[in-house]
Design an enzyme around this catalytic site. Structure first.
Site, PDB file in Angstrom:
ATOM      1  N   LYS A 156      -8.585  -5.138  -3.577  1.00  0.00           N
ATOM      2  CA  LYS A 156      -7.150  -5.300  -3.807  1.00  0.00           C
ATOM      3  C   LYS A 156      -6.767  -6.776  -3.965  1.00  0.00           C
ATOM      4  CE  LYS A 156      -5.443  -1.120  -1.475  1.00  0.00           C
ATOM      5  NZ  LYS A 156      -4.449  -0.614  -0.496  1.00  0.00           N
TER       6      LYS A 156
ATOM      7  N   ASP B 129       0.843  -1.188   0.000  1.00  0.00           N
ATOM      8  CA  ASP B 129       0.000   0.000   0.000  1.00  0.00           C
ATOM      9  C   ASP B 129       0.886   1.250   0.000  1.00  0.00           C
ATOM     10  OD1 ASP B 129      -2.410   1.553   0.455  1.00  0.00           O
ATOM     11  OD2 ASP B 129      -1.752   1.730   2.539  1.00  0.00           O
TER      12      ASP B 129
ATOM     13  N   ASP C 146      -2.088  -1.120   5.798  1.00  0.00           N
ATOM     14  CA  ASP C 146      -2.485  -0.475   7.049  1.00  0.00           C
ATOM     15  C   ASP C 146      -3.989  -0.283   7.205  1.00  0.00           C
ATOM     16  OD1 ASP C 146      -2.697   1.653   5.049  1.00  0.00           O
ATOM     17  OD2 ASP C 146      -2.862   3.000   6.765  1.00  0.00           O
TER      18      ASP C 146
ATOM     19  N   ASP D  57      -0.445   5.060   1.153  1.00  0.00           N
ATOM     20  CA  ASP D  57      -0.766   5.927   2.287  1.00  0.00           C
ATOM     21  C   ASP D  57      -0.782   5.148   3.593  1.00  0.00           C
ATOM     22  OD1 ASP D  57      -1.166   8.456   0.985  1.00  0.00           O
ATOM     23  OD2 ASP D  57      -3.022   7.663   0.148  1.00  0.00           O
TER      24      ASP D  57
ATOM     25  N   ASP E  51      -6.835  -3.178   2.703  1.00  0.00           N
ATOM     26  CA  ASP E  51      -5.726  -4.111   2.502  1.00  0.00           C
ATOM     27  C   ASP E  51      -6.070  -5.533   2.946  1.00  0.00           C
ATOM     28  OD1 ASP E  51      -3.698  -2.246   1.515  1.00  0.00           O
ATOM     29  OD2 ASP E  51      -3.788  -1.374   3.524  1.00  0.00           O
TER      30      ASP E  51
END
Length: 232
Positions: free
Chosen positions: A159, A16, A182, A18, A186
Site C-alpha cells: 500500500k 483502508d 487497522d 475493512d 496498512d
C-alpha cells in the site's frame, strides 16, 4: 459517536476499508459516508480487496476513483490511469500448487474474493497457513495476514508503494497524506504518510507503526481520527 464535521483544511486521506470504515461485521458504517463525501482534498481508498470493490465504493460515494487495490498490486489514479504492479503469474502458480497439495482457497466454488483479482491470491484464514507460506516462498511471493484473509503477493508492492504512485499522479507527496487503517498491510502506508492513525481494533503491527491510536474501534475509530487528527 456522532458524525464529525470535516475541517476545510483537512489533508489528503489514505484510508483502508475493512475494519476501518466498517463495523465488526464488515458492513460499511453509514456514518462514514457524509464524512468521505465532504472531504475537501483527495481521498485514496487503500485496500487488500480486488479493484472492483474500492472502485465501486468511490462510484457510489460520488468521489474521484483513487484506489490502491490488492495491497498495492493495482493502482487507479482517476479514470485514465490504471497500473498493474504485482505478479499475477506467480500468484496463479501458487494457487495451483496449493490446490495440488490438497487445499482449497476457502471461498466456495464461485470464489468472488479472487474472481476479479489481478495480481495476488487471497486465501481464507481457516485454511492451513504453513504450506501456503512454503509454496509462496518457492515462487518469490510473501503472505500477509490482514485479519480477514491471507494475501499472497509480490514483496515489491504494498500500500505504501501504491500511495507513492497515486500521490505522484496528483502532484502531491505521500507525506502530505493522513493514513488511517487497522492491519499489518496498512503499515507501509503508515510509513510513507505524513501522519498515521490506527483504529483501536488494529493488529499489533499496525498499532506499533501508527503515530496515533484511537480509543474507539472500527468505524467509530475512523470518526474519532477525523475529529482529532484531520488537520494539516
Amino acid at each position: 459517536m456522532d458524525t464529525p464535521s470535516v475541517p476545510d483544511d483537512a489533508p489528503p486521506l489514505a484510508v483502508d476499508i475493512d475494519g476501518t470504515l466498517t463495523n465488526d461485521q464488515r458492513a460499511l458504517d453509514p456514518r462514514v459516508i457524509p464524512v468521505l463525501r465532504a472531504w475537501p482534498t483527495p481521498i485514496v481508498i487503500a485496500t487488500g480487496k480486488s479493484m472492483p470493490y474500492p472502485v465501486a465504493l468511490c462510484e457510489f460515494l460520488g468521489i474521484e476513483q483513487l484506489v490502491i487495490a490488492e495491497n498495492g498490486g493495482v493502482v487507479v489514479a482517476g479514470r485514465d490511469t490504471v497500473r498493474i504492479e504485482g505478479d499475477r503469474e506467480a500468484a496463479n502458480a501458487v494457487a495451483a500448487a496449493y490446490r495440488d497439495a490438497g487445499y482449497g482457497l476457502g471461498w466456495g466454488e464461485a470464489d468472488l474474493v479472487n474472481r476479479w483479482r489481478e495480481t495476488e491470491l487471497a486465501v481464507a484464514r481457516e485454511m492451513p497457513l504453513a504450506p501456503l507460506q512454503e509454496i509462496a516462498d518457492e515462487y518469490g511471493l510473501v503472505v500477509v495476514d490482514t485479519g480477514y484473509a491471507y494475501h499472497v503477493k509480490s514483496p515489491m508492492v504494498d500500500k505504501g508503494t501504491g500511495l507513492n504512485v497515486v500521490a505522484a499522479e496528483l502532484n502531491l507527496n505521500s507525506g502530505d497524506f493522513l493514513a488511517i487503517g487497522d492491519s499489518e498491510n496498512d503499515v507501509p502506508t503508515f510509513e510513507v504518510a505524513g501522519r498515521s492513525v490506527a483504529v483501536a481494533n488494529a493488529d499489533d503491527r499496525a498499532l506499533a507503526a501508527a503515530d496515533h491510536v484511537t480509543d474507539a474501534r472500527f468505524a467509530d475509530g475512523f470518526l474519532e481520527a477525523v475529529e482529532r487528527f484531520a488537520v494539516p
